[in-house]
Design an enzyme around this catalytic site. Structure first.
Site, short mmCIF file in Angstrom:
data_model
loop_
_atom_site.label_atom_id
_atom_site.label_comp_id
_atom_site.label_asym_id
_atom_site.label_seq_id
_atom_site.Cartn_x
_atom_site.Cartn_y
_atom_site.Cartn_z
N LYS A 120 0.88 -1.11 0.17
CA LYS A 120 0.02 0.15 0.19
C LYS A 120 0.79 1.27 0.06
O LYS A 120 0.18 2.26 -0.26
CB LYS A 120 -0.97 -0.19 1.16
N1 PMP Z 1 -3.07 -7.16 1.58
C1 PMP Z 1 -2.83 -6.40 2.48
C2 PMP Z 1 -2.16 -6.81 4.04
C3 PMP Z 1 -3.59 -5.10 2.46
O1 PMP Z 1 -3.59 -4.14 3.40
C4 PMP Z 1 -4.25 -4.96 1.18
C5 PMP Z 1 -4.92 -3.34 0.89
N2 PMP Z 1 -6.31 -3.20 1.77
C6 PMP Z 1 -4.32 -5.68 0.16
C7 PMP Z 1 -3.77 -6.78 0.32
C8 PMP Z 1 -5.20 -5.63 -1.17
O2 PMP Z 1 -4.71 -4.53 -1.92
P1 PMP Z 1 -5.69 -3.52 -2.83
O3 PMP Z 1 -6.10 -2.67 -1.91
O4 PMP Z 1 -4.72 -2.95 -3.92
O5 PMP Z 1 -6.74 -4.56 -3.42
#
Ligand code: PMP
Length: 326
Positions: free
Chosen positions: A44
């Site tokens: 992130k």
């Molecule tokens: N894994 C973790 C640990 C996250 O914090 C996030 C973000 N919320 C994600 C995966 C998913 O990523 P995205 O928001 O790009 O779908």
């Protein structure tokens, strides 16, 4: 000379790792993008940098301004790191159910942390709506990671091309779980633009609607998951139009077994969403056969969830597997 320009110069360009244990399980090549090596410890950081840079460019984030965001934690950590480096304050709204480690980190970094009860998106008390209202009331910038497509644009311009280039163009499939959908959509768009035959597949925990959305056209969520930062009950603007071929459902038990093996066999201490992602990559590789090269995202590290994913006292009452060495 190889000198990075401040903290933000160290975000992205993470290594792509061949995962030996996972590759043996799959009978093909499994590659993990080491996003836990970003300075804020997660994938992130990329979204945080993309959202802030876009807001600066549009003139909606002014010098000395404040950024407000609703987040499971990692986006808040990324925004606060980048915010500190660029002179912005952050107000971070987070469901109280998220890990203590992420809350402690946010306070340590200097974020104004507001914990709210974990209620569904349709409830006005949901963390996303609370964050939007705080921004409206204070005139601060609302990052809006779910529906601000600067998020997926960042992955389209960095994460996706990096995976393609680092694999030497050999990648044949990609899978990742969805929080905002920024990673899955942005990477899939970049990969398909380079080679439309690359198979792009959503990995989905229980309690999330993405699997049913892809299989039937309607997001339907049943059950629950202890993983954090993933799971989505609606088609966010970042997810909308993503070129996806299929979805794979992964249980918490399966993801935990993968996490423990990745630590014991490959030496990698990873978070729950990485467990879901690698479990899905193994299953996708098994479907595709020995020539497949499946890439996925190692979203963050396991130390951030020590009190849950690696804690037998937390896991046993839930009837979930525990780390065999603890
Ligand atoms: N894994 C973790 C640990 C996250 O914090 C996030 C973000 N919320 C994600 C995966 C998913 O990523 P995205 O928001 O790009 O779908």
């Amino acid at each position: 000379m190889d000198i990075k320009s401040g903290l933000t110069g160290t975000i992205g360009n993470t290594p792509l790792i061949r995962l030996d244990w996972a590759s043996r399980q799959a009978g093909c090549t499994i590659l993990g993008k080491a996003e836990f090596l970003n300075p804020g410890g997660s994938v992130k950081d990329r979204a945080a940098l993309a959202l802030i840079t876009d807001a600066e460019r549009r003139g909606v984030l002014k010098p000395g301004g404040t950024i407000v965001e609703g987040t499971a934690g990692n986006t808040g950590i990324g925004l606060t790191h980048v915010g500190n480096a660029r002179g912005y304050k952050t107000i971070i709204v987070m469901p109280e159910t998220q890990s203590q480690e992420k809350k402690d980190t946010l306070r340590l970094l200097g974020a104004d942390l507001r914990l709210v009860p974990a209620v569904p998106f349709k409830d006005p008390g949901n963390y996303v709506h609370v964050s939007r209202r705080i921004a409206e009331e204070t005139g601060a910038f609302w990052a809006n990671q779910f529906d601000n497509t600067a998020n997926r644009q960042g992955h389209m311009e960095t994460t996706g091309p990096e995976i393609y280039d680092q694999s030497g163009g050999t990648v044949t499939a990609f899978t990742a779980a969805v929080g905002t959908g920024g990673t899955l959509a942005g990477v899939s768009m970049a990969l398909k633009a380079r080679n439309p035959a690359i198979r792009c597949v959503a990995a989905d925990p229980h309690g999330s609607g993405i699997y049913d959305w892809i299989k039937t056209g309607t997001p339907k969520a049943e059950g629950s998951s202890i993983t954090e930062g993933i799971g989505q009950g609606r088609v966010t603007a970042n997810l909308d139009g993503a070129p996806l071929d299929d979805a794979i459902r992964v249980s918490d038990a399966e993801a935990l077994e993968v996490l423990y093996a990745l630590l014991q066999q490959d030496g990698l201490l990873l978070g729950g969403s990485a467990g879901i992602n690698v479990a899905a990559a193994i299953r996708l590789g098994q479907q595709l056969g020995p020539d497949a090269v499946v890439a996925t995202i190692l979203c963050d590290g396991g130390a951030r969830y020590q009190s849950k994913l690696f804690n037998p006292d937390f896991l046993r009452p839930l009837n979930l597997p525990t780390p065999p060495w603890l």
